[in-house]
Enzyme design. Sequence first.
Site, PDB file in Angstrom:
ATOM      1  N   HIS A 140      42.564  33.462  36.764  1.00 44.01           N
ATOM      2  CA  HIS A 140      42.398  33.435  35.300  1.00 44.01           C
ATOM      3  C   HIS A 140      41.839  32.082  34.850  1.00 44.01           C
ATOM      4  CE1 HIS A 140      45.883  36.526  35.320  1.00 44.01           C
ATOM      5  NE2 HIS A 140      44.771  37.193  35.060  1.00 44.01           N
ATOM      6  N   LYS A 197      57.005  47.955  26.050  1.00 39.63           N
ATOM      7  CA  LYS A 197      56.842  47.861  27.503  1.00 39.63           C
ATOM      8  C   LYS A 197      57.204  46.459  27.959  1.00 39.63           C
ATOM      9  CE  LYS A 197      52.830  48.698  29.648  1.00 39.63           C
ATOM     10  NZ  LYS A 197      51.494  49.271  29.814  1.00 39.63           N
ATOM     11  N   ARG A 212      36.879  41.259  39.669  1.00 48.29           N
ATOM     12  CA  ARG A 212      37.078  40.938  41.084  1.00 48.29           C
ATOM     13  C   ARG A 212      36.369  41.949  41.984  1.00 48.29           C
ATOM     14  NH1 ARG A 212      43.251  40.835  39.854  1.00 48.29           N
ATOM     15  NH2 ARG A 212      42.302  42.270  38.374  1.00 48.29           N
ATOM     16  N   SER A 243      47.964  38.879  39.319  1.00 47.76           N
ATOM     17  CA  SER A 243      49.334  38.647  38.839  1.00 47.76           C
ATOM     18  C   SER A 243      50.300  39.546  39.598  1.00 47.76           C
ATOM     19  CB  SER A 243      49.433  38.935  37.337  1.00 47.76           C
ATOM     20  OG  SER A 243      48.564  38.096  36.622  1.00 47.76           O
TER      21      SER A 243
END
Length: 159
Positions: A17, A41, A90, A128
């Site tokens: 990031h 969430k 990516r 992540s």
Amino acid sequence: MRTAIFPGSFDPFTLGHLDVLKSALNLFDKVIVAVGYNSTKGGFFTPEIRVEIIRKAIDGMENVEVCSYTGLTVDFCREKRANCIIRGLRTTTDFELESVIAQANRKMAPEILCIFIPAGHEYSFISSTVVRDVLINGGDAKCFLPKNIDINYYLQLRS
Ligand code: ADP
């Protein structure tokens, strides 16, 4: 003033990031890193901790703002008067997922452009999700994270 939003879950913010953010700063006067979350969430880190980690990661960098938001990214862009959305890529899978979202956003907000920035090759495997898996299993995630992040400190804040 050219302002871009770099939205994401950033749960947590990684070296990948940071690399995308640095590239974006070469193109824009200001980049707003925006932690998007859905209040129903849960995440691994709370949005507040995610923002704190990003602020620490960008310590000393100019022309960056960090905040969180809920709702549509295009609405948040309009609120912040930003006419560009930055996303990192990516893999081809990222591209497929991202292009669908970009088309939907373009339909809703034609004045907002989405720009894809490819991952630096040394960061292209970092996500992540991998970082969370390493942390959950008691591993050392330092090599995936900006160097001034003491992740153990933030792990303690979770409990
Ligand atoms: P989201 O849940 O919105 O995909 P992420 O925090 O996983 O949020 O990612 C935010 C943005 O950063 C996405 O555009 C993602 O493709 C990109 N990204 C994530 N990891 C990397 C990386 N290692 N290199 C480049 N871009 C990345």
